[in-house]
Design an enzyme around this catalytic site. Structure first.
Site, short mmCIF file in Angstrom:
data_model
loop_
_atom_site.label_atom_id
_atom_site.label_comp_id
_atom_site.label_asym_id
_atom_site.label_seq_id
_atom_site.Cartn_x
_atom_site.Cartn_y
_atom_site.Cartn_z
N CYS A 1 0.83 -1.20 0.00
CA CYS A 1 0.00 0.00 0.00
C CYS A 1 0.87 1.26 0.00
CB CYS A 1 -0.98 -0.03 1.18
SG CYS A 1 -2.39 1.10 0.97
N HIS B 1 -3.49 -5.73 1.12
CA HIS B 1 -2.73 -5.91 2.36
C HIS B 1 -2.58 -7.37 2.79
CE1 HIS B 1 -2.46 -1.66 3.74
NE2 HIS B 1 -3.47 -1.53 2.89
N GLU C 1 -0.58 -8.49 4.95
CA GLU C 1 -0.31 -8.57 6.40
C GLU C 1 -1.61 -8.58 7.22
OE1 GLU C 1 -0.55 -5.92 4.78
OE2 GLU C 1 -0.64 -4.09 5.98
#
Lengths: 75, 210
Positions: free
Chosen positions: B79, B182, B184
């Protein structure tokens, strides 16, 4: 000197802000509006105006997607 | 790695902790503390003033990241981290505002285009990864060879208007990757909707150890 840097999206680059404004103006009754581009204005005092172009290329604009124009403000 | 304004560093450390030992890096650090890989997480570094990632790119730690990347070390930008790596010249292209100008937060399907990068080495070509995306400036634009496109949005999932449905790219050497969604946030089915994001970290850890 007092400098003004105008930063615009390059021609052909997706400019959703310009498109949004272009669509909104006729809704308010303003006819005959086309090619709206929304950019950014940076004003700054600089001692060495020769550095301005370098500033623009390295930080103020992203030359990949934006054109910039340097103007002197007042006198 | 944390910059002023970064907000996904804790999740990035959590993701790394599932495959390796995480080390917190600060934007003013003068070196990378001997890490084997770098994750540049998402957030709004320096408030995204001027342009997303443009100011963070000149943080002191980025000198070390650029040298580390040029030496072949694995670097993953997520991002805002992707935007920073583009601004730093480590990845091709630039990120423009989403086509509808809205901040969008949704689960997206990504299709793996290649497994010849460290990050996707644990995937299969054509495999779909389901991970969250949340951004307002994620429309990819750039001149990037097909071989460097790692992830594409699946049909109907390219909400930001990215050129050729590109969601993630690597540099020419293949050791630096950036993506807007994302991974994560998708390392545990309890909170991420899937654990598909973990695959990218597993692949990265695999080369870091080798």
């Amino acid at each position: 000197m007092r400098a003004r840097v105008l930063i615009r999206p390059k021609a052909g680059i997706l400019d959703p802000q310009g498109v949004a404004v272009e669509r909104a103006l006729p809704a308010l009754g303003f006819a005959g509006v086309a090619n709206v581009h929304v950019g950014r204005l940076v004003e700054l005092d600089v001692e060495d105006e020769a550095q301005l172009d370098d500033m623009c290329r390295r930080l103020l604009a992203n030359p990949l997607i934006e054109d910039y124009e340097i103007q002197a403000v007042g006198s | 790695m944390t910059f002023p304004g970064t907000c996904d560093d804790a999740d990035a450390r959590l993701a790394v902790s599932k495959v390796a030992e995480p080390v917190a890096l600060w934007h003013r650090d003068s070196d990378l503390r001997g890490v084997d890989g770098v994750v540049v997480p998402g957030g709004f570094s320096y408030g995204d003033y001027l342009r997303a990632g443009s100011i963070a790119r000149f943080s002191p730690v980025m000198e070390s990241v650029i040298a580390f990347a040029h030496a072949g070390g694995p670097v993953l930008g997520i991002c805002n981290g992707f935007q920073i790596l583009c601004e730093a010249g480590l990845l091709p292209g630039a990120l423009l505002p989403n086509k509808d100008l809205r901040f969008v937060c949704r689960q997206v399907d990504l299709e793996v285009q290649t497994t010849s990068t460290p990050f996707t080495s644990t995937c299969e070509v054509g495999q779909t990864l389901s991970i969250p995306a949340k951004h307002q400036t994620g429309c990819f634009f750039g001149d990037v060879p097909d071989a460097q496109v790692v992830l594409r949005y699946a049909a109907g999932h390219n909400f930001n208007g990215s050129q050729d449905d590109i969601a993630g790219v690597v540099n020419e050497q293949g050791n630096v990757m950036g993506l807007m969604p994302h991974p994560e946030h998708a390392v545990d089915v309890l909170t991420g909707g899937s654990a598909d994001g973990l695959k990218l970290f597993e692949g990265m850890a695999r080369v870091a150890v080798a």
